[in-house]
Design an enzyme around this catalytic site. Structure first.
Site, short mmCIF file in Angstrom:
data_model
loop_
_atom_site.label_atom_id
_atom_site.label_comp_id
_atom_site.label_asym_id
_atom_site.label_seq_id
_atom_site.Cartn_x
_atom_site.Cartn_y
_atom_site.Cartn_z
N CYS A 18 40.84 10.44 48.63
CA CYS A 18 39.37 10.75 49.03
C CYS A 18 39.32 12.30 49.33
O CYS A 18 40.22 13.08 49.86
CB CYS A 18 39.30 10.18 50.41
SG CYS A 18 38.07 10.95 51.47
N ASP A 418 39.67 52.46 31.94
CA ASP A 418 40.58 53.40 31.33
C ASP A 418 40.42 53.41 29.93
O ASP A 418 40.06 52.46 29.33
CB ASP A 418 42.31 52.90 31.64
CG ASP A 418 43.35 53.82 31.19
OD1 ASP A 418 43.10 55.25 31.61
OD2 ASP A 418 44.09 53.50 30.48
N ASP A 610 45.22 48.57 30.60
CA ASP A 610 46.12 47.77 29.94
C ASP A 610 47.33 47.50 30.48
O ASP A 610 48.12 46.71 30.25
CB ASP A 610 46.57 48.85 28.68
CG ASP A 610 47.45 50.12 29.15
OD1 ASP A 610 47.77 50.32 30.27
OD2 ASP A 610 47.75 50.83 28.10
#
Length: 718
Positions: A18, A418, A610
């Protein structure tokens, strides 16, 4: 565990059926002093927490099991067994098959009994005499609801009166007491049918998500020094061993191709359907499928550190970072049931006492409230929506590390990029060499001497240019100042290679005009001898991504270490406003710039990098996204979302997924609460009956679960 030492724990949850009970279990376990960061995951049936007190495992499990059994009878925890994988496979072969048959057999019995109950119910309604009809309907009621009634009796013994079984039993027994035999039997039958479809919908969603994540390699072909191939579990393979991967097989561990050429399908990792060529020297990621050529791969990472293992772990761990919406629903569910039950008591007893004394009329209306007092539609569908969205994202190359990050995506007004490796490919090439008072060959020789130990893409571009070779023996000294340049003693000469500012800081007179492009300046014995121009190629979808962000009213910024002329030139190509381009930045400067940008943002800020030199900035942003560096540990650790390929347009898809997830959550909450409130009002007015109440309970739950799981089948698009 000693002193203040803390330990992460994970247990499997058995017999938890449940969603409302999962919510209550979370609430009860949150109150324990011994635990912190508790997460009860109803869909994976896992309990995760941090143990902060010294307590034996047996005593802890005993304590947890007492709480679990009180919340939902029969529920208990068991340790996640960490054993030899060969042994695990044998255990599954011997026991797993029988277990699944056992549970399947039980569900078949339940289905047969329910079918008999439905048949008797239909027959009962058609019988002419009242006595026969009522007897048949009572039998139909008993057959279809016997397990509900038994659970309710057990709960009464435990002093538990607000669970769904007890409330459903009271509601239907109340209907019997009022002489509504057909309604009592029908409501119980349709409740069970609704529960059946609800479980089926949840299980189908779970299977769909599991299918999305079915990237775990089953075996590895390991080749020994004698050329003999042995089949091993990936977890047993060591770094440096050679794997043989045949066509159609999944790459089991991260490595480098040492023999052969093939085409690799990385769609399960990146979401991209276009295969890529794999050649000697290329890195390969575990989870990729080898399409058409046999290759040999030298293992570079253990299985536990390989890409496929990290992806699976990240997606499974995402459930522990709950969104505010999930936390709110868990909290709301605790108060919803008691309030609705109190309203039922007031309507059944208070209204007739204060109003007209018609107890039978108002008692019948109060039963409607008992039926819809369970918040299952909410506690099931909201976490499932997040669960489905995170699973869908992972399939499409967007790894989201938690529901909290997914939720934040709906409220973003600023994206900061960037430049290198994010908007550009990060693969530089030399485009121009400008020598002063020396030959071009001399300039390249001294530049290569300076960049000899460089791992930076610019340094590598210079090292790969031309045919001038450098001997490491001729380099007597090397001193690098990150972000500026390098000072090298080469063949008795002092070489400076770096930015214009770097050379000028060493008192070198650099009298040249600033030009577009990334420029590397070179000096020998304090005399400027020339400069080398390198260029980084734009990614295909960079401009499209920025245009799309701006069309959504999102401010776009770019941070770069390039000089102002170059930065503005690239920004113009990408369509970024000039006042939102910051140039001449060192890694540490990016932190202060992002802080400045965040202060201007009214909603939320994403930083995209990155994941290599950007860890502090990624952590500082409201959401840090790293891209194209899936194999990098630091990328995974430092960001909130990892894009599994180099396509910046995945950011648009991630934002769309966040908004779609929020839309479905609001739809389910609004629909579930709206239907329940309307049925309550109609019940008080005497318009609604128990049939409609059942729809407001399990019917709404089924529809909400189906609505949540539709995310899995939809394409992520703008």
């Amino acid at each position: 565990m000693k002193g203040d030492e803390k330990m992460k724990k994970e247990y499997e949850i058995e017999n938890l059926h449940c969603g409302g009970c999962a919510s209550k279990l979370q609430y009860e376990l949150d109150k324990l002093d011994e635990l912190e960061d508790v997460n009860v995951d109803f869909y994976t049936k896992k309990l995760k927490f941090i143990l902060r007190k010294d307590i034996s495992e047996d005593k802890l499990i005993e304590k947890l099991n007492q709480i679990a059994d009180k919340v939902e009878p029969g529920t208990y925890f068991k340790k996640v067994m960490i054993i030899d994988e060969d042994e695990l496979n044998r255990v599954e072969d011997n026991h797993g098959h029988n277990h699944s048959h056992g549970s399947e057999f039980i569900s078949k019995i339940d289905l047969i009994i329910l079918t008999i109950g439905i048949t008797l119910f239909v027959v009962g309604l058609t019988l002419p005499t009242t006595l026969q009809k009522n007897i048949i309907l009572i039998i139909a009621y008993g057959l279809s609801g016997y397990d509900i009634l038994l659970s309710a009796l057990k709960n009464i013994k435990r002093g538990k009166f607000l669970d769904e079984n007890f409330l459903m039993s009271i509601a239907t027994i109340g209907a019997l007491a009022l002489g509504d035999f057909g309604e009592a039997a029908g409501v119980m039958i349709f409740y069970k049918i609704g529960e059946f479809f609800q479980d089926m919908a949840v299980n189908n969603s779970k299977k769909s998500i599991e299918k999305l994540m079915s990237i775990k390699p089953e075996f590895a072909n390991v080749k020994d020094k004698n050329g003999v191939i042995e089949i091993k579990n990936p977890s047993k393979v060591k770094v440096g061993e050679i794997l043989v991967v045949k066509p159609g097989e999944r790459v089991p561990l991260d490595g480098v191709i040492v023999l052969g050429t093939t085409t690799l399908d990385k769609s399960a990792l990146t979401g991209e359907s276009v295969p890529v060529v794999g050649e000697i020297g290329n890195e390969v990621l575990s989870g990729s499928i080898n399409i058409n050529g046999t290759i040999e791969v030298r293992v570079t990472k253990l299985y536990s550190q390989s890409t496929v293992s990290r992806i699976i772990d990240m997606v499974q761990s995402a459930g522990s970072k709950k969104a505010h919406a999930e936390k709110f629903i868990t909290k709301f569910a605790r108060y919803y049931t008691p309030i609705v039950v109190f309203m039922a008591i007031f309507i059944g007893l208070g209204v007739p006492l204060l109003h007209d004394g018609d107890f039978k009329l108002w008692f019948g209306r109060a039963l409607i409230f008992l039926v819809i007092s369970c918040p299952c539609a909410l506690v099931l569908s909201v976490p499932l929506t997040f669960f489905s969205s995170i699973g869908k994202g992972s399939k499409d190359g967007i790894l989201i590390k938690g529901g909290n990050y997914l939720e934040r995506l709906k409220n973003i007004d600023t994206v900061v990029f960037d430049k290198t490796g994010t908007l550009t490919k990060g693969s530089f090439k030399v485009i121009k060499v400008e020598a002063i008072n020396v030959t071009e060959r001399n300039l390249i020789e001294y530049a290569k001497a300076g960049e000899f130990y460089s791992n930076h893409p610019i340094g590598k571009a210079i090292l790969n240019y031309g045919d001038v070779n450098i001997s490491e023996w001729d380099i007597q000294g090397h001193n690098e100042k990150a972000g500026y340049g390098v000072n090298v003693l080469y063949s008795g000469k002092e070489i400076l290679v770096g930015s214009k500012k770097f050379l000028e800081s060493h008192h070198v007179d650099v009298e040249v005009s600033e030009e577009f492009g990334t420029v590397v300046y070179v000096a020998v014995d304090s005399e400027f001898i020339g400069r080398i121009f390198v260029e980084d190629e734009m990614k295909e979808n960079s401009r499209k991504t920025i245009d799309e962000l701006k069309s959504q009213g999102i401010d776009v910024y770019m941070l770069t270490g390039d000089n102002e002329k170059t930065g503005k030139h690239i920004g113009d190509k990408l369509g970024i406003d000039r006042d939102k381009i910051y140039t001449n930045l060192l890694p540490q400067d990016k932190v202060s710039k992002l802080e400045e940008i965040k202060n201007k943002s009214k909603k939320g800020t994403i930083f995209v990098g990155d994941g290599i030199n950007d860890a502090p900035v990624l952590a500082m942003a409201d959401i840090g996204i790293s891209m194209g560096k899936l194999g990098s540990d630091i990328a995974i650790e430092s960001s909130d979302i990892v894009l599994m390929n180099d396509d910046p347009y995945k950011i648009i898809e991630a934002l769309y997924l966040g908004k779609k997830n929020n839309q479905v959550v609001l739809e389910n909450v609004g629909f579930a609460l709206g239907v329940k409130i309307v049925v309550m009002i109609l019940g008080v007015l005497g318009i609604a009956n128990l049939w409609l109440a059942i729809f407001a309970d399990v019917g709404v739950s089924v529809l909400a679960v189906l609505n949540a799981s539709k995310i899995l089948n939809k394409k992520i698009e703008e």
